[in-house]
Scaffold this motif. Sequence first.
Motif, PDB file in Angstrom:
ATOM      1  N   LEU A   1      50.525  71.210  94.842  1.00 17.02           N
ATOM      2  CA  LEU A   1      50.955  70.856  93.496  1.00 17.02           C
ATOM      3  C   LEU A   1      50.238  69.592  93.050  1.00 17.02           C
TER       4      LEU A   1
ATOM      5  N   THR B   1      50.998  66.805  91.367  1.00 17.30           N
ATOM      6  CA  THR B   1      52.066  65.975  90.834  1.00 17.30           C
ATOM      7  C   THR B   1      52.276  64.759  91.717  1.00 17.30           C
TER       8      THR B   1
ATOM      9  N   GLU C   1      58.872  74.298  85.699  1.00 18.66           N
ATOM     10  CA  GLU C   1      57.522  73.797  85.471  1.00 18.66           C
ATOM     11  C   GLU C   1      56.611  74.169  86.640  1.00 18.66           C
ATOM     12  N   PHE C   2      57.169  74.181  87.852  1.00 18.02           N
ATOM     13  CA  PHE C   2      56.353  74.455  89.036  1.00 18.02           C
ATOM     14  C   PHE C   2      56.501  75.879  89.561  1.00 18.02           C
TER      15      PHE C   2
END
Length: 111
Positions: free
Chosen positions: A32, A34, A72-73
Amino acid sequence: MKNEKLNGKFKELIELLRKNNIICKKLNEIKLNTRKKLKAYLGVNLKNEYCFVLKLEKKSRFLSKDIDVLYEFLPKEINFRYKKKILILNSPICSKAKEKINDWKIINGAG
């Protein structure tokens, strides 16, 4: 040394899932992009059902506004195929947030 640390974290995850009667014959981490303390995994359980596992580390309570982070993920192109959605939290969850994500299995990952 770093690889051993990663393997230890992965073993902890598998053990936590096993304690909650979730056994995946295949489990892969998704990278990810993030800065949040968030890990995502895609897997297949023994019933050949696709699983999406999201491990979120927070110091504060998980609130309704945090639900957007889950979706969102969640990969959009595989959302329909993944029957099991599992959220591992190490913090308490707000009752309203719990109602809104009743299609997710919530596991307390604090240990």
